[in-house]
Every structure is written in structure tokens, then in C-alpha cells.
Design a protein around this motif. Structure first.
Motif, PDB file in Angstrom:
ATOM      1  N   LEU A  88      43.722  44.909   6.252  1.00  0.00           N
ATOM      2  CA  LEU A  88      43.722  44.629   7.694  1.00  0.00           C
ATOM      3  C   LEU A  88      44.961  43.856   8.118  1.00  0.00           C
ATOM      4  O   LEU A  88      45.579  44.164   9.153  1.00  0.00           O
ATOM      5  N   VAL A  89      45.351  42.869   7.320  1.00  0.00           N
ATOM      6  CA  VAL A  89      46.552  42.092   7.652  1.00  0.00           C
ATOM      7  C   VAL A  89      47.784  42.989   7.584  1.00  0.00           C
ATOM      8  O   VAL A  89      48.702  42.864   8.403  1.00  0.00           O
ATOM      9  N   ILE A  90      47.808  43.921   6.643  1.00  0.00           N
ATOM     10  CA  ILE A  90      48.937  44.856   6.567  1.00  0.00           C
ATOM     11  C   ILE A  90      48.967  45.737   7.823  1.00  0.00           C
ATOM     12  O   ILE A  90      50.041  46.045   8.344  1.00  0.00           O
ATOM     13  N   CYS A  91      47.797  46.132   8.319  1.00  0.00           N
ATOM     14  CA  CYS A  91      47.749  46.905   9.575  1.00  0.00           C
ATOM     15  C   CYS A  91      48.367  46.100  10.720  1.00  0.00           C
ATOM     16  O   CYS A  91      49.153  46.640  11.511  1.00  0.00           O
ATOM     17  N   PHE A  92      48.009  44.806  10.807  1.00  0.00           N
ATOM     18  CA  PHE A  92      48.622  43.950  11.825  1.00  0.00           C
ATOM     19  C   PHE A  92      50.125  43.855  11.613  1.00  0.00           C
ATOM     20  O   PHE A  92      50.905  43.849  12.573  1.00  0.00           O
ATOM     21  N   ASP A  93      50.540  43.802  10.359  1.00  0.00           N
ATOM     22  CA  ASP A  93      51.960  43.739  10.034  1.00  0.00           C
ATOM     23  C   ASP A  93      52.687  44.985  10.538  1.00  0.00           C
ATOM     24  O   ASP A  93      53.781  44.902  11.086  1.00  0.00           O
ATOM     25  N   ILE A  94      52.078  46.138  10.354  1.00  0.00           N
ATOM     26  CA  ILE A  94      52.680  47.397  10.823  1.00  0.00           C
ATOM     27  C   ILE A  94      52.796  47.388  12.341  1.00  0.00           C
ATOM     28  O   ILE A  94      53.828  47.787  12.901  1.00  0.00           O
ATOM     29  N   MET A  98      56.293  47.561  14.571  1.00  0.00           N
ATOM     30  CA  MET A  98      56.569  48.507  15.658  1.00  0.00           C
ATOM     31  C   MET A  98      56.896  47.782  16.959  1.00  0.00           C
ATOM     32  O   MET A  98      57.817  48.180  17.681  1.00  0.00           O
ATOM     33  N   ILE A  99      56.150  46.723  17.249  1.00  0.00           N
ATOM     34  CA  ILE A  99      56.455  45.938  18.458  1.00  0.00           C
ATOM     35  C   ILE A  99      57.840  45.335  18.350  1.00  0.00           C
ATOM     36  O   ILE A  99      58.611  45.345  19.319  1.00  0.00           O
ATOM     37  N   ASN A 100      58.183  44.826  17.172  1.00  0.00           N
ATOM     38  CA  ASN A 100      59.494  44.222  16.952  1.00  0.00           C
ATOM     39  C   ASN A 100      60.615  45.230  17.183  1.00  0.00           C
ATOM     40  O   ASN A 100      61.687  44.871  17.675  1.00  0.00           O
ATOM     41  N   GLY A 101      60.373  46.488  16.821  1.00  0.00           N
ATOM     42  CA  GLY A 101      61.398  47.506  17.003  1.00  0.00           C
ATOM     43  C   GLY A 101      61.473  48.058  18.420  1.00  0.00           C
ATOM     44  O   GLY A 101      62.515  48.543  18.844  1.00  0.00           O
ATOM     45  N   LEU A 102      60.371  47.968  19.150  1.00  0.00           N
ATOM     46  CA  LEU A 102      60.337  48.542  20.500  1.00  0.00           C
ATOM     47  C   LEU A 102      60.699  47.544  21.598  1.00  0.00           C
ATOM     48  O   LEU A 102      61.246  47.928  22.622  1.00  0.00           O
ATOM     49  N   ILE A 103      60.373  46.300  21.374  1.00  0.00           N
ATOM     50  CA  ILE A 103      60.620  45.273  22.386  1.00  0.00           C
ATOM     51  C   ILE A 103      61.668  44.314  21.827  1.00  0.00           C
ATOM     52  O   ILE A 103      61.702  44.033  20.639  1.00  0.00           O
ATOM     53  N   SER A 104      62.480  43.809  22.697  1.00  0.00           N
ATOM     54  CA  SER A 104      63.563  42.931  22.222  1.00  0.00           C
ATOM     55  C   SER A 104      63.060  41.489  22.040  1.00  0.00           C
ATOM     56  O   SER A 104      63.460  40.580  22.757  1.00  0.00           O
ATOM     57  N   VAL A 105      62.142  41.332  21.083  1.00  0.00           N
ATOM     58  CA  VAL A 105      61.703  40.001  20.664  1.00  0.00           C
ATOM     59  C   VAL A 105      61.883  39.925  19.152  1.00  0.00           C
ATOM     60  O   VAL A 105      61.835  40.940  18.463  1.00  0.00           O
ATOM     61  N   ASN A 106      62.107  38.730  18.668  1.00  0.00           N
ATOM     62  CA  ASN A 106      62.318  38.560  17.238  1.00  0.00           C
ATOM     63  C   ASN A 106      61.016  38.096  16.585  1.00  0.00           C
ATOM     64  O   ASN A 106      60.646  36.927  16.688  1.00  0.00           O
ATOM     65  N   LEU A 107      60.336  39.026  15.927  1.00  0.00           N
ATOM     66  CA  LEU A 107      59.079  38.725  15.236  1.00  0.00           C
ATOM     67  C   LEU A 107      59.260  38.711  13.719  1.00  0.00           C
ATOM     68  O   LEU A 107      58.274  38.793  12.985  1.00  0.00           O
ATOM     69  N   ASP A 108      60.506  38.609  13.257  1.00  0.00           N
ATOM     70  CA  ASP A 108      60.784  38.693  11.824  1.00  0.00           C
ATOM     71  C   ASP A 108      59.984  37.673  11.011  1.00  0.00           C
ATOM     72  O   ASP A 108      59.388  38.019   9.989  1.00  0.00           O
ATOM     73  N   THR A 109      59.967  36.426  11.461  1.00  0.00           N
ATOM     74  CA  THR A 109      59.240  35.391  10.724  1.00  0.00           C
ATOM     75  C   THR A 109      57.745  35.699  10.688  1.00  0.00           C
ATOM     76  O   THR A 109      57.100  35.585   9.635  1.00  0.00           O
ATOM     77  N   PHE A 115      52.939  39.454   6.047  1.00  0.00           N
ATOM     78  CA  PHE A 115      53.062  40.214   4.800  1.00  0.00           C
ATOM     79  C   PHE A 115      52.727  39.333   3.597  1.00  0.00           C
ATOM     80  O   PHE A 115      52.028  39.760   2.675  1.00  0.00           O
ATOM     81  N   MET A 116      53.211  38.090   3.608  1.00  0.00           N
ATOM     82  CA  MET A 116      52.903  37.169   2.504  1.00  0.00           C
ATOM     83  C   MET A 116      51.395  36.876   2.453  1.00  0.00           C
ATOM     84  O   MET A 116      50.815  36.781   1.371  1.00  0.00           O
ATOM     85  N   ILE A 117      50.756  36.760   3.614  1.00  0.00           N
ATOM     86  CA  ILE A 117      49.305  36.547   3.654  1.00  0.00           C
ATOM     87  C   ILE A 117      48.589  37.749   3.047  1.00  0.00           C
ATOM     88  O   ILE A 117      47.646  37.588   2.259  1.00  0.00           O
ATOM     89  N   SER A 118      49.045  38.950   3.386  1.00  0.00           N
ATOM     90  CA  SER A 118      48.396  40.148   2.845  1.00  0.00           C
ATOM     91  C   SER A 118      48.562  40.229   1.329  1.00  0.00           C
ATOM     92  O   SER A 118      47.628  40.603   0.617  1.00  0.00           O
ATOM     93  N   ILE A 119      49.722  39.835   0.836  1.00  0.00           N
ATOM     94  CA  ILE A 119      49.940  39.846  -0.616  1.00  0.00           C
ATOM     95  C   ILE A 119      49.084  38.770  -1.287  1.00  0.00           C
ATOM     96  O   ILE A 119      48.533  38.989  -2.372  1.00  0.00           O
ATOM     97  N   ALA A 120      48.919  37.612  -0.650  1.00  0.00           N
ATOM     98  CA  ALA A 120      48.047  36.565  -1.194  1.00  0.00           C
ATOM     99  C   ALA A 120      46.600  37.059  -1.247  1.00  0.00           C
ATOM    100  O   ALA A 120      45.890  36.831  -2.239  1.00  0.00           O
ATOM    101  N   LEU A 121      46.149  37.741  -0.196  1.00  0.00           N
ATOM    102  CA  LEU A 121      44.788  38.298  -0.190  1.00  0.00           C
ATOM    103  C   LEU A 121      44.636  39.380  -1.259  1.00  0.00           C
ATOM    104  O   LEU A 121      43.609  39.447  -1.936  1.00  0.00           O
TER     105      LEU A 121
END
Length: 154
Positions: A88-94, A98-109, A115-121
Motif C-alpha cells: 500500500l505504501v508503494i502504491c502511495f509512492d507511485i 506521478m504527481i511529482n512529474g505532473l505538477i511543479s512541486v518537489n516531492l522528492d523527499t 519508499f524507505m517506509i515500504s522497505i521497512a515494512l
């Protein structure tokens, strides 16, 4: 009407593919874990039927195995819960990718943190799965020893 994706959209889709493959891998792990849950439930039902038909057969060793089955069920359930949460967290990551690529906001962090949370889970799910398999193996060794003792007595 011709449908042409912009180079930016193609890049976004390419970025989203790696996490999608991770979700597929997690789905396979969930499938394996649910299969193990099914086997534990089948064995527990066998003991339940045996207890109804021949209560005297439920001895100390059988009670130990029933307790081990209960622990295995809990561990497998934890494993499944962690793995599903990871997916589920990976789905949110995806979605964030997509939002990061479509809108000019920086969501990199935010993307890296999710992604780190999903890997921890995922790690939590694999650890729980590891303990479930270890417990199942230990229970099998106990049963093998019991059979060996019974065959030596005859």
C-alpha cells in the motif's frame, strides 16, 4: 484522433515501473504466506476433530504442537499484514511519483521517505515470515523425533 504521450509522461511511467514490479514480488510473498496460513488452519482443524473424536489422544506433545500452530498463525498473520502495508505504501509512492512529474512541486523527499517506509515494512514482513518458517521447521523436527521413538518401541 492520435494519442501521443509527451516525453515527460513516458519518463513518469518508466519511474513508476520499478515500484510496480516490487508490488508484484510482494504479492507473490503474500500468496506464499496465505498458503502457509491455510496449512496451519488445516492442521489445527485436524487436531480439533481428533479432540472431539478421541480426546485422550490430545497429549502433552499434541498440546505443544497446537501452541506452535497458534504461534505460526500469529507470525504468518503479522507477515501478511506487514507485506500488505508495504504494498500500500508503494502504491502511495507511485501516486506521489506521478504527481511529482505532473505538477511543479518537489516531492522528492516525501517519495524517498515513503519508499524507505515500504522497505521497512517489507523487512518486517520477511522477518515475521522467517520466524514462522523457523518455528514450522522446529515443529517438524519434534514430530520426526516422535515418529522415530514410536517405531523403535515396536
Amino acid at each position: 484522433m492520435e494519442f501521443i504521450l509527451s516525453p515527460n509522461a513516458v519518463d513518469i511511467i518508466q519511474l513508476a515501473l520499478a515500484p510496480i514490479f516490487l508490488i508484484v514480488g510482494i504479492g507473490t510473498l503474500v500468496n506464499v504466506a496465505t498458503g502457509r496460513v491455510g496449512r496451519v488452519i488445516d492442521r489445527a482443524r485436524w487436531f480439533e476433530a481428533l479432540g472431539r473424536q478421541q480426546p485422550s489422544c490430545i497429549d502433552g506433545e499434541a498440546r505443544l504442537e497446537i501452541r506452535a500452530l497458534n504461534k505460526r498463525l500469529r507470525l504468518a498473520n503479522w507477515s501478511i499484514n506487514f507485506l500488505i502495508a508495504s504494498a500500500l505504501v508503494i502504491c502511495f509512492d507511485i501516486i506521489l511519483l506521478m504527481i511529482n512529474g505532473l505538477i511543479s512541486v518537489n516531492l522528492d523527499t516525501t517519495i524517498l521517505v515513503t519508499f524507505m517506509i515500504s522497505i521497512a515494512l517489507l523487512t518486517g514482513g520477511l522477518i515475521a515470515f522467517f520466524f514462522e518458517v523457523s518455528l514450522a521447521t522446529a515443529s517438524l523436527k519434534i514430530n520426526v523425533l516422535k515418529v522415530q521413538r514410536l517405531t523403535k518401541d515396536k
